[in-house]
Design a protein around this motif. Sequence first.
Motif, PDB file in Angstrom:
ATOM      1  N   PHE A  69       0.825  -1.205   0.000  1.00  0.00           N
ATOM      2  CA  PHE A  69       0.000   0.000   0.000  1.00  0.00           C
ATOM      3  C   PHE A  69       0.863   1.260   0.000  1.00  0.00           C
ATOM      4  O   PHE A  69       0.515   2.263  -0.613  1.00  0.00           O
ATOM      5  CB  PHE A  69      -0.940  -0.009   1.203  1.00  0.00           C
ATOM      6  CG  PHE A  69      -2.218  -0.761   0.945  1.00  0.00           C
ATOM      7  CD1 PHE A  69      -3.335  -0.096   0.459  1.00  0.00           C
ATOM      8  CD2 PHE A  69      -2.290  -2.127   1.149  1.00  0.00           C
ATOM      9  CE1 PHE A  69      -4.513  -0.785   0.194  1.00  0.00           C
ATOM     10  CE2 PHE A  69      -3.461  -2.822   0.887  1.00  0.00           C
ATOM     11  CZ  PHE A  69      -4.578  -2.160   0.407  1.00  0.00           C
ATOM     12  N   GLN A  70       1.988   1.202   0.679  1.00  0.00           N
ATOM     13  CA  GLN A  70       2.892   2.352   0.679  1.00  0.00           C
ATOM     14  C   GLN A  70       3.425   2.619  -0.727  1.00  0.00           C
ATOM     15  O   GLN A  70       3.461   3.763  -1.192  1.00  0.00           O
ATOM     16  CB  GLN A  70       4.052   2.119   1.646  1.00  0.00           C
ATOM     17  CG  GLN A  70       4.978   3.318   1.781  1.00  0.00           C
ATOM     18  CD  GLN A  70       6.126   3.058   2.746  1.00  0.00           C
ATOM     19  OE1 GLN A  70       6.212   2.011   3.368  1.00  0.00           O
ATOM     20  NE2 GLN A  70       7.032   4.021   2.860  1.00  0.00           N
ATOM     21  N   LEU A  71       3.809   1.548  -1.406  1.00  0.00           N
ATOM     22  CA  LEU A  71       4.315   1.675  -2.770  1.00  0.00           C
ATOM     23  C   LEU A  71       3.231   2.216  -3.696  1.00  0.00           C
ATOM     24  O   LEU A  71       3.472   3.113  -4.513  1.00  0.00           O
ATOM     25  CB  LEU A  71       4.803   0.314  -3.273  1.00  0.00           C
ATOM     26  CG  LEU A  71       5.335   0.261  -4.707  1.00  0.00           C
ATOM     27  CD1 LEU A  71       6.544   1.171  -4.866  1.00  0.00           C
ATOM     28  CD2 LEU A  71       5.698  -1.182  -5.076  1.00  0.00           C
ATOM     29  N   ARG A  72       2.030   1.715  -3.541  1.00  0.00           N
ATOM     30  CA  ARG A  72       0.894   2.153  -4.362  1.00  0.00           C
ATOM     31  C   ARG A  72       0.639   3.652  -4.173  1.00  0.00           C
ATOM     32  O   ARG A  72       0.471   4.401  -5.141  1.00  0.00           O
ATOM     33  CB  ARG A  72      -0.338   1.347  -3.953  1.00  0.00           C
ATOM     34  CG  ARG A  72      -1.567   1.574  -4.805  1.00  0.00           C
ATOM     35  CD  ARG A  72      -2.762   0.881  -4.163  1.00  0.00           C
ATOM     36  NE  ARG A  72      -2.625  -0.569  -4.129  1.00  0.00           N
ATOM     37  CZ  ARG A  72      -3.026  -1.395  -5.088  1.00  0.00           C
ATOM     38  NH1 ARG A  72      -3.584  -0.888  -6.176  1.00  0.00           N
ATOM     39  NH2 ARG A  72      -2.896  -2.700  -4.972  1.00  0.00           N
ATOM     40  N   ASN A  73       0.630   4.097  -2.926  1.00  0.00           N
ATOM     41  CA  ASN A  73       0.366   5.512  -2.632  1.00  0.00           C
ATOM     42  C   ASN A  73       1.491   6.423  -3.122  1.00  0.00           C
ATOM     43  O   ASN A  73       1.241   7.532  -3.610  1.00  0.00           O
ATOM     44  CB  ASN A  73       0.155   5.700  -1.133  1.00  0.00           C
ATOM     45  CG  ASN A  73      -1.139   5.068  -0.644  1.00  0.00           C
ATOM     46  OD1 ASN A  73      -2.103   4.937  -1.403  1.00  0.00           O
ATOM     47  ND2 ASN A  73      -1.165   4.647   0.613  1.00  0.00           N
TER      48      ASN A  73
END
Length: 203
Positions: A69-73
């Motif tokens: 999720f961090q990478l996605r954001n």
Amino acid sequence: MSDGKIRLDMPVIVEGKYDKIKLDSLIDGIIITTDGFAIYGNKQKMALIRKYAKTTGIIILTDSDGAGFQLRNMLKSRLGEDARIVNLYIPDVFGKERRKDKPSKEGKLGVEGIDKETLLEAFTAAGVVGTAAPREKWADKQRLVDDGLSGGENSSELRGRLCARLKLPGRISAKGLLDALNTLFTEEDYISALNEIRGKTNG
């Protein structure tokens, strides 16, 4: 479907090579790996993703853990508000991938460990499966050779100039260039750009 695969017009962005291997067996389309957070130090690949995001659009499919999720954001913030992004999510499935000795930190399966049916359902539900006639691929490896963009003494320089003219990353691989040509540009666009960098006029 072709060969049992679903066709996608938008490139899929995944985290690692094993995710790519899994999707290669399911989809007919372009798959780009971020190599985790290493993507942010790779200006060439980031530029390519940004190019796709503002033209065809992209699909982001990361693991369902915190890092995913961090990478996605972070990708979303780097690509800007005018980027066309479709977020695909996998469910929280706890277990261990076959190739690993132990589960991940959060104990969840990543994209590579999710069963094919679940992944196919995710793509179908998102409405991203190609419905129009497949885009005809007009460029191939031999075309690059014939046009002096591969295998020649000055191929690297010419290829770099072409990429600059088409606003593509200069260090894009030959396969990446072919994918980009067939996905983002018409043959007329290509010929025009090639003529311009060679100092020729069209017609």
